[in-house]
Write an enzyme that holds these catalytic residues in place. Structure first.
Site, short mmCIF file in Angstrom:
data_model
loop_
_atom_site.label_atom_id
_atom_site.label_comp_id
_atom_site.label_asym_id
_atom_site.label_seq_id
_atom_site.Cartn_x
_atom_site.Cartn_y
_atom_site.Cartn_z
N THR A 7 0.84 -1.19 0.00
CA THR A 7 0.00 0.00 0.00
C THR A 7 0.88 1.25 0.00
OG1 THR A 7 -0.17 0.10 2.42
CG2 THR A 7 -1.82 -1.21 1.24
N GLY A 8 0.30 2.36 -0.40
CA GLY A 8 1.09 3.59 -0.50
C GLY A 8 2.13 3.51 -1.59
N ALA A 9 1.80 2.81 -2.69
CA ALA A 9 2.78 2.54 -3.74
C ALA A 9 3.18 3.77 -4.53
CB ALA A 9 2.24 1.47 -4.69
N SER A 135 6.49 4.65 12.40
CA SER A 135 7.28 5.88 12.30
C SER A 135 8.08 6.05 13.59
CB SER A 135 6.35 7.08 12.11
OG SER A 135 7.04 8.30 12.31
N TYR A 148 -1.18 11.47 14.45
CA TYR A 148 -0.25 10.66 13.66
C TYR A 148 0.61 9.78 14.57
CZ TYR A 148 3.46 9.52 10.32
OH TYR A 148 4.39 8.86 9.52
#
Length: 240
Positions: A7-9, A135, A148
């Protein structure tokens, strides 16, 4: 050939992941929501090996459609890399409930949904690799990025718990925590802010998307068979 679902390609790290997995003999399905031009370029570069699929991961029906595409065309997913994410730069006291929910829908809920869908076949085959992309802020937190940071911390907890649950059945689950990486998400920082971040990084530079992609690929390979339930920092020492 094995199959990877990423995902997030369309992002910087996502693009590096697509290249890395295809260079090493994978078919790749790349989920994306924005920046279709980057996906088209990857499809042109990796004809018949890379397949982009538009999906808004805040919508459960889009998550199901993305997995359905992978299942229909490849039967199963060997490596699932949950790299998509959205940020929110805002004071906690000014964050709206809808904004908080949107961050968690994309960063956490979609990861839960896709992992759950892929796991059924992984467990049946007694083989699979799942990598959540968290993250450094999920470890140390960041002012003005509470939603986030909280969502990325949730992925670390999910990694540890899920690994205990499924690793006895041959599915390894790990988490990668990038530091400040050269990407569109971090382009909002001014030159002075960027320099301050570099100064706080013992390695003396910002991270490159390739730094993250290399570790994720390793965690999906055969040489990482005894590694599961871990969260790895790729931050040049920022979180020390």
């Amino acid at each position: 050939m094995k199959t990877a679902l990423i995902t997030g390609a369309s992002g910087a790290i996502g693009g590096e992941l697509v290249n890395k997995f295809i260079e090493n003999g994978y078919f790749v399905i790349g989920g994306y929501n924005r920046n279709a031009e980057s996906v088209k370029a990857l499809e042109k570069k990796h004809k018949d090996l890379f397949f982009g699929f538009h999906a808004d991961l805040s919508r459960e029906e889009d998550v199901s459609a993305l997995y359905g595409f992978a299942e229909k065309n490849f039967g199963h997913v060997d490596a699932l890399i949950l790299n998509a994410g959205v940020s929110l730069y805002k004071l906690f006291t000014e964050t709206e409930t809808a904004e908080w929910d949107e961050v968690f829908k994309v960063n956490v809920r979609s990861s839960f949904l896709l992992a759950k869908l892929c796991l059924k076949e992984m467990l049946r085959r007694k083989y699979g690799r799942i990598v959540f992309v968290s993250s450094v802020w999920g470890k140390v937190g960041a002012s003005m990025e509470t939603a986030y940071s909280a969502s990325k911390a949730a992925l670390i907890g999910l990694t540890r718990a899920l690994a205990k649950e499924v690793s006895p059945s041959g599915v390894n689950v790990n988490c990668v925590c990038p530091g400040v990486i050269k990407s569109k998400m971090n382009a909002r920082f001014s030159a002075a802010e960027t320099e301050e971040l570099v100064c706080k990084t013992p390695a003396g530079r910002l991270g490159e998307p390739k730094d993250v992609a290399e570790l994720i690929y390793y965690l999906c390979g055969e040489n990482s068979d005894f590694i599961t339930g871990q969260d790895f920092s790729v931050d040049g020492g920022f979180s020390l």
